[in-house]
Each structure stands twice: as structure tokens, then as C-alpha cells.
Scaffold this active site. Structure first.
Site, PDB file in Angstrom:
ATOM      1  N   TRP A 116      51.206 -38.087 -57.459  1.00 57.99           N
ATOM      2  CA  TRP A 116      52.059 -37.799 -56.574  1.00 57.99           C
ATOM      3  C   TRP A 116      51.651 -37.587 -55.390  1.00 57.99           C
ATOM      4  O   TRP A 116      52.061 -37.902 -54.162  1.00 57.99           O
ATOM      5  CB  TRP A 116      53.016 -36.641 -56.919  1.00 57.99           C
ATOM      6  CG  TRP A 116      53.613 -35.888 -55.730  1.00 57.99           C
ATOM      7  CD1 TRP A 116      53.298 -34.856 -55.068  1.00 57.99           C
ATOM      8  CD2 TRP A 116      54.817 -36.596 -54.996  1.00 57.99           C
ATOM      9  NE1 TRP A 116      54.256 -34.576 -54.200  1.00 57.99           N
ATOM     10  CE2 TRP A 116      55.093 -35.587 -53.999  1.00 57.99           C
ATOM     11  CE3 TRP A 116      55.568 -37.719 -55.137  1.00 57.99           C
ATOM     12  CZ2 TRP A 116      56.050 -35.893 -53.157  1.00 57.99           C
ATOM     13  CZ3 TRP A 116      56.699 -37.808 -54.320  1.00 57.99           C
ATOM     14  CH2 TRP A 116      56.861 -36.799 -53.182  1.00 57.99           C
ATOM     15  N   HIS A 292      44.615 -41.684 -66.608  1.00 57.13           N
ATOM     16  CA  HIS A 292      45.239 -40.978 -65.487  1.00 57.13           C
ATOM     17  C   HIS A 292      44.388 -40.044 -64.870  1.00 57.13           C
ATOM     18  O   HIS A 292      44.190 -39.541 -63.579  1.00 57.13           O
ATOM     19  CB  HIS A 292      46.709 -40.541 -65.548  1.00 57.13           C
ATOM     20  CG  HIS A 292      47.318 -40.114 -64.456  1.00 57.13           C
ATOM     21  ND1 HIS A 292      48.010 -40.848 -63.576  1.00 57.13           N
ATOM     22  CD2 HIS A 292      47.706 -38.902 -64.229  1.00 57.13           C
ATOM     23  CE1 HIS A 292      48.828 -40.052 -62.540  1.00 57.13           C
ATOM     24  NE2 HIS A 292      48.622 -38.897 -62.863  1.00 57.13           N
TER      25      HIS A 292
END
Length: 318
Positions: A116, A292
Site C-alpha cells: 500500500w 510479497h
């Protein structure tokens, strides 16, 4: 294991009044006369961690970290159901960054972040390109509806049993449904929703080294995280779909390094590839062996980029 810089304590910190009754916690560490850099945490709603300070050479960088609205040490906290979320959007966070830059007397700074934090970095840099010296981002996400749908619907094809539990009796847009649950007046409903949300977030990362699934009690961190991320993602970050990639041309004069893991199930690599194609001069680095989460390869690439950019100037920007 790649060695980071030693643990560091802030030399200054505070709560910045950003309006709407919100106060953003910030801290600075390293060299007060070093090259300014700001670190953007993920989530949205995860908050900064002390380990983030260790990415920066304390002799060469003036590192700024802050907790985005509603999380960490910022107030009011999103775990409190009375906290009004109407003034917590991407556009508010971009304005908060600019107000913090002005408050600290910084003219221009390097912007870095992950997941994000990539979305927020791009939104800020495309709004204020003249204030950004360089950009280093990892685990690339631009919060397009396409990306959100993949994470909370499409990725369920890899974990059908866990996704069935995540879906439960809900139907349609699961992110919007969870956002409503996180606003329910019943604290038990909010707690159960936060537990289920965090379990799914962990499940998507469960194939990566060192992954864990949350089995502990649900506290303020989990409540705030689930409430903030569902609030943001149910509105696609208040961003026009695809705008961050479309407008990456505005970053043509800003050196950029994009770092991604090819095995990232949360944020598939196609977004990083599309961004690199749209951003003139950006450097895309893909680690075939990671997902990730951070890895030795990705940490080494980031440290090398920070070291390289530190040599482009170390003035305080005042």
C-alpha cells in the site's frame, strides 16, 4: 541474511495536527543534516515499525517515519468505533505528507514504501513531483479495482477451503461487506470480522518463507487494520482506476527503482511491469525467488538503491 543498519532511536518526534481532529505521529532518525527521506508503511493501516529505521544509513540520511491516520500512535485510533472515518482517505494522507514535509522544513525528499505504501508514494509524487528527489518502492500495488478483486476473490482459487471460510455467508463484493461489518455497533461482530480478515491476509502470504497465520487475540492493531483497509479498498482508494499508472509519465524526471517478487500472490507482478513501462526511466528489479514479503535479494536491492541515491546529495533540503 542481509545486515541492516543498527537499531536506531528517533532524535525527534511529535504529533502533527493535520485537521479534522486528526493528529499524525511522526519521528525522525539518523543525521539531522542528512538527505531527507520518508518511509511509507503498508496496509493501509499497518503502522510504522522500529525495524523500518534500519534501512537508512544513519550517517547519510535524515529518515522520516509516520503513522498514517487512524493507526499506530496517530489519533484518534480506528480501533475506536467512535472514530469518524470520513476524513481518512488517500487524498487526506497525501495532504498529511505535504504538511509534514513543510512542518519539518524539508524542501524535497526521497520517498520509499512497500505494498500500500507504493500506492501512497505514487499518489503523492504525481501530485507533488517537484517535492520528490527519488522513489524506491517494493511489492508494487496501485489499488486498482482489478488488483483488489484479485486479492480478495481471485486468489481464493489457490486456497479454496480458506477462502470459503473468509467468504462465510457473505456474497457479492466481500471487501464492501467486511467494511460494513467493521462498522457494526456490536463489538463481537467487529472482532469476528477482524479475525477473519486478518486470517485471510495471512493465508495469501502463507506459502512464503517465515509466514505465520494469526491465531492470537484480536486487539486494537487488528481492529484498526481491518477497519482501515476495508474502508480504503471498498472505495478503491478514492482513485480513478488506472490513474496512477496512466499518470506515471509525470515522474519522468524522478529516478525510480521498482522492486518486486515474482511469486507475490498478493500483488501479482503484472502491475509492477505495467508501471515500469509507463514511467520513463524507471528501473524494474524482479526477484524470481521471493513473494510479497521482504527477502535478502530485495533488501540488498533496496539498500543498494538507497546507498546510490544518498550520493546524489545529502543537503537537509532546508
Amino acid at each position: 541474511m542481509i545486515d541492516l543498519y543498527p537499531p536506531a532511536e528517533p532524535y525527534d518526534k511529535g504529533l502533527l495536527d493535520v485537521g479534522d481532529g486528526n493528529f499524525v505521529y511522526w519521528e525522525t532518525c539518523g543525521n539531522p543534516d542528512g538527505k531527507p527521506a520518508v518511509m511509507l508503511h503498508g496496509g493501509p493501516g499497518q503502522g510504522r515499525t522500529p525495524g523500518m529505521r534500519r534501512m537508512f544509513d544513519p550517517a547519510r540520511y535524515r529518515a522520516v517515519l509516520f503513522d498514517q491516520r487512524g493507526c499506530g500512535r496517530s489519533t484518534p485510533h480506528a480501533s475506536d468505533p467512535a472514530t469518524d472515518m470520513r476524513h481518512n482517505t488517500t487524498h487526506h494522507l497525501v495532504a498529511d505528507m505535504e504538511r509534514l514535509r513543510e512542518h519539518l522544513g524539508i524542501e524535497r525528499w526521497l520517498v520509499t514504501g512497500g505494498s500500500w505504501g507504493t500506492t501512497l508514494a505514487l499518489a503523492y509524487a504525481e501530485r507533488f513531483p517537484e517535492r520528490v528527489t527519488e522513489i524506491i518502492v517494493s511489492a508494487i500495488s496501485t489499488t486498482r479495482p482489478y488488483e483488489i478483486d484479485w486479492l480478495y476473490h481471485g486468489a481464493g482459487r489457490f486456497f479454496p477451503e480458506e477462502w470459503a471460510r473468509f467468504r462465510g455467508d457473505l456474497s457479492g463484493d466481500l471487501v464492501a461487506a467486511y467494511a460494513r461489518l467493521m462498522e457494526d455497533p456490536d463489538p463481537h461482530v467487529r472482532t469476528d470480522a477482524a479475525r477473519s480478515w486478518c486470517a485471510w491476509e495471512d493465508t495469501v502470504l502463507s506459502l512464503e518463507p517465515g509466514a505465520t497465520v494469526h491465531n492470537g487475540p484480536i486487539g486494537d492493531w487488528e481492529l484498526a487494520f481491518a477497519r482501515i483497509v476495508t474502508h480504503y479498498y471498498s472505495h478503491a482508494g478514492w482513485l480513478e482506476p488506472g490513474a496512477l499508472i496512466r499518470d506515471a509519465v509525470l515522474l519522468r524526471d524522478i529516478p525510480g527503482v521498482l522492486i518486486h517478487g515474482r511469486r507475490d500472490l498478493s500483488c501479482p507482478v503484472d502491475t509492477a511491469w505495467e508501471l515500469a513501462r509507463a514511467w520513463p526511466g524507471a528501473e524494474l528489479l524482479i526477484d524470481d525467488g521471493s513473494g510479497h514479503r521482504s527477502s535478502d535479494v530485495k533488501r540488498a536491492w533496496k539498500l543498494a538503491a538507497l546507498d546510490r541515491f544518498a550520493s546524489r546529495g545529502s543537503a537537509s533540503g532546508k
